[in-house]
Design an enzyme around this catalytic site. Structure first.
Site, PDB file in Angstrom:
ATOM      1  N   SER A 223       0.838  -1.195   0.000  1.00 22.96           N
ATOM      2  CA  SER A 223       0.000   0.000   0.000  1.00 22.96           C
ATOM      3  C   SER A 223       0.874   1.246   0.000  1.00 22.96           C
ATOM      4  O   SER A 223       1.958   1.253   0.595  1.00 22.96           O
ATOM      5  CB  SER A 223      -0.906   0.024   1.235  1.00 22.96           C
ATOM      6  OG  SER A 223      -1.573   1.259   1.357  1.00 22.96           O
TER       7      SER A 223
ATOM      8  N   TYR B 278      -2.283  -0.491  10.047  1.00 23.88           N
ATOM      9  CA  TYR B 278      -2.369  -1.049   8.700  1.00 23.88           C
ATOM     10  C   TYR B 278      -1.159  -0.616   7.871  1.00 23.88           C
ATOM     11  O   TYR B 278      -0.524  -1.440   7.192  1.00 23.88           O
ATOM     12  CB  TYR B 278      -3.664  -0.588   8.031  1.00 23.88           C
ATOM     13  CG  TYR B 278      -3.769  -0.943   6.561  1.00 23.88           C
ATOM     14  CD1 TYR B 278      -4.184  -2.203   6.161  1.00 23.88           C
ATOM     15  CD2 TYR B 278      -3.449  -0.010   5.576  1.00 23.88           C
ATOM     16  CE1 TYR B 278      -4.289  -2.538   4.819  1.00 23.88           C
ATOM     17  CE2 TYR B 278      -3.542  -0.331   4.231  1.00 23.88           C
ATOM     18  CZ  TYR B 278      -3.962  -1.590   3.860  1.00 23.88           C
ATOM     19  OH  TYR B 278      -4.049  -1.912   2.526  1.00 23.88           O
TER      20      TYR B 278
END
Length: 248
Positions: free
Chosen positions: A143, A157
């Site tokens: 990501s 995350y």
């Protein structure tokens, strides 16, 4: 023989797009899913109806036993495994780190980090030329949150995906002489169902104003990069982290 690729978390979003694209490129694909059997079966039917080979296996990627079943089933039903797309990942409701329940922190780390490691570990065991395999390619899905850190939303995350980036670099060097290339795609804001879990289904489009290209990404755009990394056109590419984030 056609390549045989496992895509974890292949029933929705980027994973499902990767399954469709790889199948269109001639891969036999085994997708894993955790809960939504109907969604997984829908993807399988789409591939099969288009003339491809595809199966689905229920697996929790943070379970060593489930990963073993996943790889064994793929080998028995499709053939020698040549690729892994380690896409399975989770997030949690958005809030500052200090307010995140420990159960959510543990869940995100187990799926995103341990799950990626277990999947890659088993892929190397299957594909390494030093272990009797024929080589292959591993692509992780990370990501662009690793760049900005996810403050106020999902620091845990972002940190888990940072671990995936480091895993990419180290593993690529470790298995380069064993016929395996290891790379990562790091999507930015992509319009998928994952934002619903975070509590804001429209989050991707709300962020469009701060993305230089003016919109969130489509899962198929990420799948295109994954597919390229699986080809011989990427034969000199390993240890790379491709940020696909619309310029953000």
């Amino acid at each position: 023989m056609s390549p045989v690729t496992i895509v974890t978390g292949g029933s929705r979003g980027i994973g499902a797009a990767a399954v469709r694209r790889l199948a269109a490129d001639g891969h036999a694909v085994c997708l894993s899913f955790r809960e939504d059997a109907d969604a997984a079966e829908k993807v399988v039917r789409e591939v099969v109806d288009a003339g491809g080979r595809c199966i689905a296996v229920r697996a929790e990627v943070s379970s060593e036993d489930d990963i073993e079943v996943l790889f064994r089933t793929a080998r028995e039903e499709l053939g020698q495994i040549t690729g892994l797309v380690a896409n399975a990942g989770v997030t949690s409701p958005m809030m500052p780190l200090a307010d995140q329940p420990v159960s959510q922190l543990r869940y995100v780390l187990e799926v995103n980090v341990l799950g990626a490691m277990l999947s890659a570990r088993r892929a190397v065991q299957s594909m390494s030329t030093a272990r009797g395999g024929g080589g292959g390619s591993i692509v992780f899905v990370s990501s662009s949150a690793t760049i900005h850190g996810g403050p106020g939303e999902y620091v845990h995350y972002a940190a888990s995906k940072g671990a995936v980036d480091v895993l990419t670099v180290g593993l690529a060097k470790e298995v380069a002489k064993e016929g395996i290339r290891v790379n990562t795609v790091a999507p930015g804001m992509v319009d998928t169902e994952i934002h619903t879990v975070s509590g804001d289904p429209e989050r991707a489009w709300k962020a469009a104003g701060r993305i230089p290209l003016g919109r969130p990404g489509d899962p198929a755009e990420i799948a295109n990069a994954i597919a390229w990394l699986m080809t011989d056109q990427a034969s000199y590419t390993t240890g790379a982290i491709f940020r696909i984030a619309g310029g953000l």
